[in-house]
Design a protein around this motif. Structure first.
Motif, mmCIF file in Angstrom:
data_model
loop_
_atom_site.group_PDB
_atom_site.id
_atom_site.type_symbol
_atom_site.label_atom_id
_atom_site.label_comp_id
_atom_site.label_asym_id
_atom_site.label_seq_id
_atom_site.Cartn_x
_atom_site.Cartn_y
_atom_site.Cartn_z
ATOM 1 N N ILE A 407 -3.848 -8.291 3.742
ATOM 2 C CA ILE A 407 -2.297 -7.158 3.412
ATOM 3 C C ILE A 407 -2.432 -6.718 1.756
ATOM 4 C CG2 ILE A 407 -0.277 -7.855 3.356
ATOM 5 C CD1 ILE A 407 0.007 -9.883 5.081
ATOM 6 N N VAL A 408 -3.011 -7.639 1.271
ATOM 7 C CA VAL A 408 -3.246 -6.818 0.183
ATOM 8 C C VAL A 408 -4.329 -6.112 -0.119
ATOM 9 C CG1 VAL A 408 -3.947 -7.719 -2.601
ATOM 10 C CG2 VAL A 408 -2.631 -9.107 -1.342
ATOM 11 N N ALA A 409 -5.302 -6.105 0.993
ATOM 12 C CA ALA A 409 -6.868 -5.073 0.883
ATOM 13 C C ALA A 409 -6.003 -3.399 1.303
ATOM 14 C CB ALA A 409 -7.838 -6.089 1.319
ATOM 15 N N SER A 410 -4.976 -3.461 1.780
ATOM 16 C CA SER A 410 -4.778 -2.958 2.843
ATOM 17 C C SER A 410 -4.143 -1.963 1.599
ATOM 18 C CB SER A 410 -3.613 -3.568 4.251
ATOM 19 O OG SER A 410 -3.087 -2.256 4.671
ATOM 20 N N MET A 411 -3.416 -2.222 0.631
ATOM 21 C CA MET A 411 -2.616 -1.794 -0.605
ATOM 22 C C MET A 411 -3.272 -1.291 -1.513
ATOM 23 S SD MET A 411 0.575 -4.619 -1.411
ATOM 24 C CE MET A 411 0.953 -5.427 -0.507
ATOM 25 N N VAL A 412 -4.965 -1.946 -1.455
ATOM 26 C CA VAL A 412 -6.248 -0.945 -2.440
ATOM 27 C C VAL A 412 -6.591 -0.382 -1.420
ATOM 28 C CG1 VAL A 412 -7.823 -1.607 -3.710
ATOM 29 C CG2 VAL A 412 -6.382 -3.137 -3.436
ATOM 30 N N MET A 413 -7.093 -0.195 -0.101
ATOM 31 C CA MET A 413 -7.695 0.818 0.117
ATOM 32 C C MET A 413 -7.523 2.041 0.391
ATOM 33 S SD MET A 413 -10.385 -1.421 1.045
ATOM 34 C CE MET A 413 -11.139 -0.534 2.592
ATOM 35 N N PRO A 414 -6.003 3.000 0.131
ATOM 36 C CA PRO A 414 -5.691 3.796 -0.172
ATOM 37 C C PRO A 414 -6.832 4.949 -1.130
ATOM 38 C CG PRO A 414 -3.832 3.017 0.383
ATOM 39 C CD PRO A 414 -5.338 1.539 0.019
ATOM 40 N N LEU A 415 -6.913 4.160 -1.941
ATOM 41 C CA LEU A 415 -7.892 4.356 -3.599
ATOM 42 C C LEU A 415 -9.372 5.058 -2.582
ATOM 43 C CD1 LEU A 415 -7.467 2.132 -6.048
ATOM 44 C CD2 LEU A 415 -7.079 4.288 -5.932
ATOM 45 N N LEU A 416 -10.038 4.166 -1.478
ATOM 46 C CA LEU A 416 -10.880 4.762 -0.449
ATOM 47 C C LEU A 416 -10.841 6.064 0.132
ATOM 48 C CD1 LEU A 416 -12.649 1.420 -0.504
ATOM 49 C CD2 LEU A 416 -13.290 3.482 -1.712
ATOM 50 N N GLY A 417 -9.192 6.173 1.006
ATOM 51 C CA GLY A 417 -8.465 7.732 1.583
ATOM 52 C C GLY A 417 -8.416 6.656 2.664
ATOM 53 N N THR A 418 -7.521 5.454 3.002
ATOM 54 C CA THR A 418 -7.760 4.927 4.604
ATOM 55 C C THR A 418 -6.099 3.615 4.311
ATOM 56 O OG1 THR A 418 -8.013 4.197 6.322
ATOM 57 C CG2 THR A 418 -9.702 2.792 4.236
ATOM 58 N N THR A 419 -5.865 2.771 5.083
ATOM 59 C CA THR A 419 -5.842 1.555 4.401
ATOM 60 C C THR A 419 -6.166 0.757 5.820
ATOM 61 O OG1 THR A 419 -3.679 1.641 6.057
ATOM 62 C CG2 THR A 419 -3.148 3.337 3.634
ATOM 63 N N LEU A 420 -5.304 -0.571 5.673
ATOM 64 C CA LEU A 420 -5.918 -1.198 6.900
ATOM 65 C C LEU A 420 -4.141 -1.707 7.646
ATOM 66 C CD1 LEU A 420 -8.121 -3.995 5.143
ATOM 67 C CD2 LEU A 420 -8.072 -2.249 6.563
ATOM 68 N N LEU A 421 -3.624 -0.786 7.719
ATOM 69 C CA LEU A 421 -1.818 -1.470 8.237
ATOM 70 C C LEU A 421 -1.385 -2.633 8.090
ATOM 71 C CD1 LEU A 421 -2.622 0.710 11.592
ATOM 72 C CD2 LEU A 421 -1.789 1.381 9.456
ATOM 73 N N GLY A 422 -1.851 -3.106 6.976
ATOM 74 C CA GLY A 422 -1.012 -4.802 6.349
ATOM 75 C C GLY A 422 0.347 -4.715 6.623
ATOM 76 N N PHE A 423 1.061 -4.303 6.377
ATOM 77 C CA PHE A 423 2.580 -3.948 6.985
ATOM 78 C C PHE A 423 2.944 -4.730 8.485
ATOM 79 C CE2 PHE A 423 1.765 -0.263 8.604
ATOM 80 C CZ PHE A 423 2.946 0.058 9.563
ATOM 81 N N ARG A 424 1.912 -4.443 9.806
ATOM 82 C CA ARG A 424 2.490 -5.020 10.523
ATOM 83 C C ARG A 424 1.456 -6.245 10.567
ATOM 84 N NH1 ARG A 424 3.578 -1.514 14.509
ATOM 85 N NH2 ARG A 424 2.510 0.973 14.009
ATOM 86 N N LEU A 425 1.143 -6.720 9.486
ATOM 87 C CA LEU A 425 0.275 -8.619 10.023
ATOM 88 C C LEU A 425 1.463 -8.960 9.099
ATOM 89 C CD1 LEU A 425 -2.325 -6.740 10.045
ATOM 90 C CD2 LEU A 425 -3.277 -8.917 9.095
ATOM 91 N N GLU A 426 2.848 -8.848 9.041
ATOM 92 C CA GLU A 426 4.036 -9.677 8.911
ATOM 93 C C GLU A 426 3.933 -10.384 9.965
ATOM 94 O OE1 GLU A 426 8.429 -9.920 7.067
ATOM 95 O OE2 GLU A 426 6.955 -7.619 6.973
#
Length: 510
Positions: A407-426
């Motif tokens: 979830i935390v990594a998904s907040m950083v990944m936009p710096l590389l042009g993508t996300t990990l859709l971490g919000f769905r892991l709640e």
């Protein structure tokens, strides 16, 4: 008769024990209803078939009666609550007798208790979602937002049994087709349209997955009552938080059990190794986001930690077996797409992960919520810390940490042009913590189980808490249920009998 625990070892006694050795190796203080590996496989098959048949039969009955629309009458809501109360009270009563007196041999009461426990999650699915949706042909949210493409994909899989993209002809699908392909086959079997099978297939598939949890957790905990309580808890939470997307809900349900199986697999259990292999393989054909998160942050993470702590390469070897085996299953769905990508002479782009909503910028902390779920999750946090020396509970904790890292990594990944859709892991965070909470309360109960009337008190409180939470499941989906009744379906009709919109003309358009 010799009783073996769910990791294959033979405990010295079935009575509660507080010895450090047992506390570090057993998931629960006592094992009374332990199943063999073949027993759990038969139990899973029976629970899945039974839950599916009962749910489908209930769906057929609902379509033959004339219950009023859920969004315009309180009658259906009242019937839904009555069905939930009846299910919880009957199952709680049978499990109370099972726990207090013990049910041995092959008497009718024993089999009645097992059948009721195994089918109880399906009955909750029927009461909390099947009945509220009984007067409409559509699933939650009708034909809104993402339900549009899901309905479209189900229709394509109904009309074509092979590999097919939901939009483009003669191309393999990028979206996993496992759940949709099975739904298409159900539509063919029932002789109904693809859009119409969305509701019954969602109900049946969720019910089957929830029912399977009972024998799985009975195997892991060595207790039918505890296994049933965990299954019903995770069922209620999933029905509240994740049912608009049925195929992801099915995978989320199994994550806490998969975490425990990681510990057993990497400590020598081939049964758990095969179980993880199959779970990840099926997961990849249903919903790749959860598959990636589970494989990286739970399975691989636990294997690496176990290998380092034990200074052994065996966990890594088992990880390779799980990885290659699950990839072989996943290839059934993903093979054609991967081949097409490797042969493509144009750039491949993926916009699916270019989405970061507001909830994706916050870390979920359900254990601080002022609710029954918040209290359960808080107990879970305390239990994970208090029993950190227990190898299985520690693995559940590692799984929670791994999900939070994703979830935390998904907040950083936009710096590389993508996300990990971490919000769905709640949903995974809530299910892991709630499962730990149930295990914590069960552990506390076992310490004082000899006290008179304690079993009755715990049973009554648990039943009332379950009724309190489950009766609110339809209310939690009020807006989604409203859409199911107000949207125009594939027959050009609205379930609430109001005039349909322009969608009623779509059948005339080629």
């Amino acid at each position: 008769m010799t009783v073996t625990d769910s990791s294959g070892a033979t405990p010295a006694s079935t009575a509660p024990s507080s010895s450090p050795a047992r506390d570090s190796q057993s998931l629960t203080p006592a094992t009374r209803d332990t199943m063999s590996f073949m027993g759990v496989l038969l139990g899973m098959a029976a629970a899945a078939i039974g839950g599916g048949v009962v749910t489908l039969a209930a769906w057929f009955v609902f379509k033959q009666v004339s219950l009023p629309a859920f969004n315009t009458s309180m009658v259906t809501r009242g019937l839904s609550t009555v069905a939930i109360v009846a299910t919880v009270v009957i199952v709680a009563g049978l499990l109370y007798v099972w726990t207090k007196r013990g049910v041995h041999g092959h008497g009718p009461l024993k089999w009645l208790t097992v059948v009721a426990a195994y089918l109880s999650p399906a009955l909750i699915v029927i009461a909390s979602l099947g009945m509220p949706l009984s007067a409409t042909r559509l699933w939650l949210d009708g034909i809104q937002v993402d339900q549009v493409f899901r309905t479209q994909f189900l229709t394509r899989m109904t009309e074509q049994a092979g590999y097919a993209d939901m939009n483009y002809a003669d191309m393999p699908t990028f979206y996993p087709m496992g759940w949709f392909w099975l739904g298409g086959r159900m539509a063919n079997l029932l002789g109904i349209a693809g859009w119409e099978v969305f509701q019954p297939w969602s109900l049946v598939s969720i019910a089957m997955a929830c029912c399977i949890l009972v024998p799985v957790w009975q195997r892991l905990t060595g207790s039918l009552p505890l296994g049933t309580v965990i299954a019903l808890t995770t069922t209620a939470l999933t029905l509240t938080l994740a049912t608009e997307e049925p195929y992801s809900a099915i995978i989320a349900l199994g994550v806490p059990a998969a975490a425990i199986m990681c510990s057993r697999a990497f400590h020598g259990s081939w049964g758990s190794t095969v179980g993880l292999l199959v779970f990840l393989g099926i997961s990849a054909t249903f919903y790749t986001l959860f598959t990636g998160a589970i494989a990286v942050t739970v399975v691989s993470f636990v294997a690496l930690v176990t290998a380092i702590v034990e200074r052994s390469i065996k966990p890594i070897l088992r990880l390779m077996v799980i990885g290659f085996g699950s990839l072989a299953i996943a290839a059934v769905v993903w093979g054609p797409y991967v081949v097409a990508v490797l042969q493509a002479d144009f750039p491949i782009k993926n916009a699916a992960q270019h989405y970061l909503p507001a909830e994706g910028t916050e870390v979920p902390v359900p254990f601080l919520a002022p609710s029954l779920v918040g209290l359960m999750c808080l107990v879970g946090i305390i239990y994970l810390v208090a029993r950190v020396k227990n190898v299985h509970i520690r693995t559940l904790g590692w799984a929670l940490i791994g999900v939070y890292l994703w979830i935390v990594a998904s907040m950083v990944m936009p710096l590389l042009g993508t996300t990990l859709l971490g919000f769905r892991l709640e949903i995974l965070v809530v299910l892991i913590l709630a499962t730990a909470g149930v295990l914590g309360l069960a552990h506390l109960y076992e310490q004082y189980r000899s006290h008179e009337h304690l079993t009755a008190i715990v049973t009554v409180i648990a039943a009332l808490a379950g009724i309190f939470y489950m009766q609110e499941i339809p209310a939690a989906h009020q807006s989604a249920i409203d859409n199911a009744y107000t949207d125009t379906d594939g027959n050009g009709e609205r379930a609430d009998q109001f005039p349909a919109d322009s969608t009623r003309y779509y059948s005339e358009i080629d």
